[in-house]
Design a protein around this motif. Structure first.
Motif, PDB file in Angstrom:
ATOM      1  N   ASP A  46       1.073  -1.360  -0.007  1.00 50.23           N
ATOM      2  CA  ASP A  46       0.312  -0.233   0.113  1.00 50.23           C
ATOM      3  C   ASP A  46       1.090   1.559   0.053  1.00 50.23           C
ATOM      4  OD1 ASP A  46      -2.117  -2.210   0.338  1.00 50.23           O
ATOM      5  OD2 ASP A  46      -2.667  -1.144   2.297  1.00 50.23           O
ATOM      6  N   LEU A  47       2.024   1.216   0.974  1.00 54.22           N
ATOM      7  CA  LEU A  47       2.942   2.122   0.538  1.00 54.22           C
ATOM      8  C   LEU A  47       3.562   2.550  -0.807  1.00 54.22           C
ATOM      9  CD1 LEU A  47       3.806   4.226   2.756  1.00 54.22           C
ATOM     10  CD2 LEU A  47       5.932   3.158   3.713  1.00 54.22           C
ATOM     11  N   GLU A  48       3.525   1.705  -1.594  1.00 55.32           N
ATOM     12  CA  GLU A  48       5.017   1.588  -2.500  1.00 55.32           C
ATOM     13  C   GLU A  48       3.479   2.039  -3.415  1.00 55.32           C
ATOM     14  OE1 GLU A  48       7.961  -1.675  -4.426  1.00 55.32           O
ATOM     15  OE2 GLU A  48       5.770  -2.241  -3.872  1.00 55.32           O
ATOM     16  N   GLN A  60      -6.019   0.731 -12.101  1.00 59.02           N
ATOM     17  CA  GLN A  60      -5.665   1.925 -12.142  1.00 59.02           C
ATOM     18  C   GLN A  60      -6.843   1.318 -11.056  1.00 59.02           C
ATOM     19  OE1 GLN A  60      -6.969   4.708 -14.555  1.00 59.02           O
ATOM     20  NE2 GLN A  60      -7.737   6.073 -12.343  1.00 59.02           N
ATOM     21  N   SER A  61      -8.062   0.624 -10.526  1.00 57.05           N
ATOM     22  CA  SER A  61      -8.721  -0.005  -8.956  1.00 57.05           C
ATOM     23  C   SER A  61      -7.861  -0.606  -8.344  1.00 57.05           C
ATOM     24  CB  SER A  61      -9.992  -0.641  -9.732  1.00 57.05           C
ATOM     25  OG  SER A  61      -9.120  -1.519 -10.401  1.00 57.05           O
ATOM     26  N   ALA A  62      -6.999  -0.963  -8.410  1.00 57.03           N
ATOM     27  CA  ALA A  62      -5.957  -1.781  -8.218  1.00 57.03           C
ATOM     28  C   ALA A  62      -5.251  -0.903  -7.082  1.00 57.03           C
ATOM     29  CB  ALA A  62      -5.040  -3.031  -8.082  1.00 57.03           C
ATOM     30  N   LEU A  63      -4.497  -0.021  -7.899  1.00 58.57           N
ATOM     31  CA  LEU A  63      -4.515   1.305  -7.265  1.00 58.57           C
ATOM     32  C   LEU A  63      -5.003   2.680  -6.632  1.00 58.57           C
ATOM     33  CD1 LEU A  63      -1.892   2.623  -9.703  1.00 58.57           C
ATOM     34  CD2 LEU A  63      -0.608   1.128  -7.875  1.00 58.57           C
ATOM     35  N   SER A  64      -5.352   2.324  -6.967  1.00 57.54           N
ATOM     36  CA  SER A  64      -6.696   3.258  -5.756  1.00 57.54           C
ATOM     37  C   SER A  64      -7.094   2.725  -4.805  1.00 57.54           C
ATOM     38  CB  SER A  64      -8.098   3.549  -6.655  1.00 57.54           C
ATOM     39  OG  SER A  64      -8.737   4.670  -5.676  1.00 57.54           O
ATOM     40  N   LYS A  65      -7.235   1.313  -4.434  1.00 59.28           N
ATOM     41  CA  LYS A  65      -7.352   0.598  -3.587  1.00 59.28           C
ATOM     42  C   LYS A  65      -6.901  -0.107  -2.348  1.00 59.28           C
ATOM     43  CE  LYS A  65     -11.519  -2.561  -5.796  1.00 59.28           C
ATOM     44  NZ  LYS A  65     -11.874  -3.454  -5.931  1.00 59.28           N
TER      45      LYS A  65
END
Length: 311
Positions: free
Chosen positions: A5-7, A29-34
Motif C-alpha cells: 500500500d505504501l509503495e 488503476q482500481s487496484a492502486l486506488s484501493k
C-alpha cells in the motif's frame, strides 16, 4: 502498515495520478486506488486530493512521501542483500548490449556466469540505444548497457565510463582543408564541412552529434544513414564519408591500418552506463549477472578496449 500500500502511494504521488502510475506498473488503476484508500483509512488522514488532471499531495501526503521514500529504498536494499546471499542463483536473465560492446563483452560475461552459476541462463539481445531503451521500459530485458541513456523515473542508471568520441576517417585520407584542424584535432565548429555517415535519429550517437552541431551553430551534412557499425566502417574505409565513434568501435580497423581516429576540439564525450527498471524483481541471478558485467567492463577498460575514465 502494508508495504505494498505504501509503495502504491509513492508510485501515484511521483507520477501525479493513478492513470500514469497504473500504466507504468502495468496494473489496474482500481487496484492502486484501493491500496491508497486503504492506507489513508489505516493512517486516518487524507494523503491525496483527486482532481480532473490527476492528484495533488496534501500536507500529510507530503510528509509521508518524504519519510516513506527513504524507507522503501532501504527495504529494497535489504531485499537485494538477502537475495544475494541465497544459496544458489538460477533462472533466466535477459541482457541488452550495443553491437560493438556485445562483441567483446558478451563472451566474457557468459563465460563467468557459466563457470560460477551454471543454473543461470543468459538471453543476450543486441541493439542500438533507442531500441534498448524501449526494451527496458517494456520489460523485455532486465538489464542493459547503453550510451547516454535517457534519465527516467522508471530506470536506475549506473554510469560506467566516460569515453571520448572521435572523428573516424580512412587511414589514407589526405590532409583536411585549412582551418579545420588545430594541433592534431578536428574543430567541431567545422563539422558541417564533412560528408557524414551516421545512424538514424533514435541512436544516441546521432543525438550527440546533432546536439554538438547545434551548440556550434552548424548543420550536419549527413550523406548516408546506416544503422549498422560494420556497414558504416566499410563505407568510411571506401572514402565515401566520415563518421564519429569511440575507439572501442574501431580498434580492430585502427590496428589493421584501415581507419584512423582524430580527436575533436573541444573534446566530445559520451557515457557508457548500465540501466535497469526500478520495478524489476531483484533475484540472486540478477545480482550475479550485474556483478559479472561490472567486473568484465573493468577488465576490458584495463586492457585498453575502452579509452575512458570511470564516470
Amino acid at each position: 502498515m502494508n508495504f505494498e500500500d505504501l509503495e502504491a502511494f509513492i508510485l501515484v504521488a511521483r507520477h501525479g495520478g493513478f492513470s500514469r502510475a497504473a500504466t507504468q506498473r502495468r496494473v489496474a488503476q482500481s487496484a492502486l486506488s484501493k491500496r491508497v484508500t486503504r492506507l489513508e483509512h489505516h493512517l486516518n488522514v487524507r494523503l491525496l486530493e483527486r482532481h480532473g488532471r490527476g492528484v495533488r499531495l496534501t500536507e500529510h501526503g507530503i510528509a509521508l512521501l518524504d519519510r516513506a521514500s527513504g524507507l522503501v529504498a532501504e527495504l529494497k536494499e535489504i531485499e537485494r542483500d538477502m537475495l544475494s546471499r541465497a544459496e544458489e542463483a538460477s533462472g533466466e536473465i535477459r541482457i541488452a548490449l550495443p553491437p560493438t560492446t556485445a562483441t567483446v563483452l558478451a563472451p566474457l560475461v557468459l563465460a563467468q556466469i557459466r563457470r560460477n552459476f551454471p543454473r543461470v541462463r543468459l538471453h543476450i539481445r543486441e541493439g542500438f540505444s533507442g531500441a534498448i531503451h524501449d526494451w527496458l521500459l517494456e520489460g523485455r530485458v532486465e538489464i542493459a548497457l547503453l550510451y547516454n541513456p535517457e534519465e527516467s523515473a522508471e530506470l536506475v542508471i549506473t554510469p560506467f565510463l566516460r569515453e571520448p568520441v572521435y572523428l573516424i576517417a580512412p587511414a589514407d585520407h589526405p590532409p583536411f582543408p585549412e582551418g579545420t584542424m588545430g594541433r592534431g584535432r578536428f574543430r567541431l565548429k567545422k563539422i558541417g564541412a564533412l560528408p557524414l555517415v551516421l545512424p538514424g535519429p533514435t541512436h544516441s550517437l546521432r543525438a550527440l552529434m546533432e546536439r554538438s552541431a547545434a551548440e556550434h551553430r552548424v548543420a550536419l551534412d549527413i550523406v548516408t544513414e546506416i544503422d549498422g557499425m560494420r556497414a558504416t566502417k566499410a563505407v568510411v574505409e571506401a572514402g565515401l564519408g566520415f563518421t564519429a565513434f569511440s575507439y572501442a568501435g574501431v580498434y580492430e580497423e585502427v590496428n589493421a591500418g584501415t581507419l584512423k581516429t582524430i580527436p575533436f576540439t573541444p573534446p566530445l564525450y559520451w557515457t557508457l552506463a548500465m540501466a535497469e527498471r526500478r520495478s524489476t524483481q531483484i533475484s540472486r541471478a540478477l545480482v550475479e549477472v550485474r556483478k559479472a558485467i561490472t567486473e568484465q567492463v573493468d577488465v576490458l577498460r584495463a586492457r585498453g578496449f575502452w579509452r575512458g575514465n570511470p564516470a
